[in-house]
Design an enzyme around this catalytic site. Structure first.
Site, mmCIF file in Angstrom:
data_model
loop_
_atom_site.group_PDB
_atom_site.id
_atom_site.type_symbol
_atom_site.label_atom_id
_atom_site.label_comp_id
_atom_site.label_asym_id
_atom_site.label_seq_id
_atom_site.Cartn_x
_atom_site.Cartn_y
_atom_site.Cartn_z
ATOM 1 N N LEU A 11 -6.130 78.846 17.381
ATOM 2 C CA LEU A 11 -4.718 79.220 17.219
ATOM 3 C C LEU A 11 -4.632 80.409 16.122
ATOM 4 O O LEU A 11 -3.421 80.964 15.879
ATOM 5 C CB LEU A 11 -3.761 78.302 17.065
ATOM 6 C CG LEU A 11 -3.329 77.316 18.097
ATOM 7 C CD1 LEU A 11 -2.715 75.975 17.981
ATOM 8 C CD2 LEU A 11 -3.359 77.984 19.360
ATOM 9 N N SER A 12 -5.375 80.507 15.372
ATOM 10 C CA SER A 12 -5.304 81.107 14.115
ATOM 11 C C SER A 12 -5.594 82.775 14.207
ATOM 12 O O SER A 12 -6.370 83.181 14.672
ATOM 13 C CB SER A 12 -6.335 80.619 12.992
ATOM 14 O OG SER A 12 -6.457 81.551 11.794
ATOM 15 N N PRO A 13 -4.537 83.447 13.839
ATOM 16 C CA PRO A 13 -4.380 84.993 13.914
ATOM 17 C C PRO A 13 -5.595 85.556 12.609
ATOM 18 O O PRO A 13 -6.084 86.341 13.002
ATOM 19 C CB PRO A 13 -2.950 85.334 13.305
ATOM 20 C CG PRO A 13 -2.647 84.327 12.672
ATOM 21 C CD PRO A 13 -3.299 82.918 13.006
ATOM 22 N N ALA A 15 -8.398 83.528 12.053
ATOM 23 C CA ALA A 15 -9.590 83.784 12.663
ATOM 24 C C ALA A 15 -9.927 84.714 13.799
ATOM 25 O O ALA A 15 -11.078 85.454 13.888
ATOM 26 C CB ALA A 15 -9.804 82.174 13.319
ATOM 27 N N TYR A 16 -8.873 85.183 14.516
ATOM 28 C CA TYR A 16 -9.094 86.568 15.453
ATOM 29 C C TYR A 16 -9.285 87.608 14.500
ATOM 30 O O TYR A 16 -10.296 88.208 15.144
ATOM 31 C CB TYR A 16 -7.664 86.540 16.015
ATOM 32 C CG TYR A 16 -7.609 87.904 16.380
ATOM 33 C CD1 TYR A 16 -8.376 88.203 17.620
ATOM 34 C CD2 TYR A 16 -6.658 88.828 16.162
ATOM 35 C CE1 TYR A 16 -8.301 89.566 18.090
ATOM 36 C CE2 TYR A 16 -6.632 90.005 16.512
ATOM 37 C CZ TYR A 16 -7.339 90.544 17.516
ATOM 38 O OH TYR A 16 -7.356 91.741 17.878
#
Length: 199
Positions: A11-13, A15-16
């Protein structure tokens, strides 16, 4: 060979926004990686953090500025308000765990595909069809969404405990076997320098 544990949430932006930089760094330095997806909403209260919805307005206002800045800096698309966020992070996390165990595909590519589905493509990664599409694109058997559920659930829970014990409090978080820790995609350069012996 050095080893790195990569703690993250699908869900992490942030990490994206790491893109494929981790994979490039570890390939350059010959470092092995264990991908450890975890339940970030369960991690926050255990390590002094708070879910975005519970954060002070000043923190949310800063996040609203910082994410577009980081996306621009990385040259990456980002939908700051994705259609399916937050969503159930377990199905995609279980699939990543199962794929890691099965081998034979591009695990980093799978993780990036799932994150992109959230933050660019407005897809719901809680849906099996979306996760299966990501598995197939990364060279894995799409049936892993079903066959890997039990093992995935067990390892997913264990990853949370491992994270707490390792001192992890956010995502993405990179922990090397020499004890060095790096939090955030904006610390990947520091990870690279550390592995080069320069930091």
């Amino acid at each position: 060979m050095a080893h790195l544990d990569y703690y993250f949430t699908v869900l992490s932006p942030y990490a994206y926004l790491a893109g494929n930089r981790l994979e490039e760094i570890v390939a350059r330095h010959g470092v092995s990686v264990t991908y450890k997806p975890l339940d970030i909403m369960a991690l926050f209260p255990r390590t002094g953090g708070a879910a975005p919805k519970d954060r002070h307005p000043s923190r949310l206002a800063y996040r609203a500025q910082e994410l577009p800045r980081q996306a621009k800096k990385a040259g990456m698309e980002l939908n700051f308000k994705p259609a399916h966020w937050p969503t159930n992070q377990a199905p995609a996390s279980y699939a990543i765990i199962a794929a890691q165990k099965a081998g034979g595909g591009d695990l980093g590519g799978l993780v990036q595909s799932i994150l992109r589905a959230v933050w660019v493509e407005d897809k719901d990664i809680a849906e099996d069809a979306v996760v299966q599409e990501c598995l197939t694109a990364a060279g894995f058997d799409p049936s892993l969404t079903f066959s890997g559920m039990l093992t995935g659930a067990e390892i997913y829970a264990a990853n949370l405990e491992d994270a707490v014990n390792a001192g992890v409090f956010g995502a993405p978080f990179y922990v090397l076997d020499d004890g060095a820790m790096f939090w955030g995609q904006d610390r990947l350069e520091d990870l690279d320098l550390h592995l080069s012996g320069k930091l």
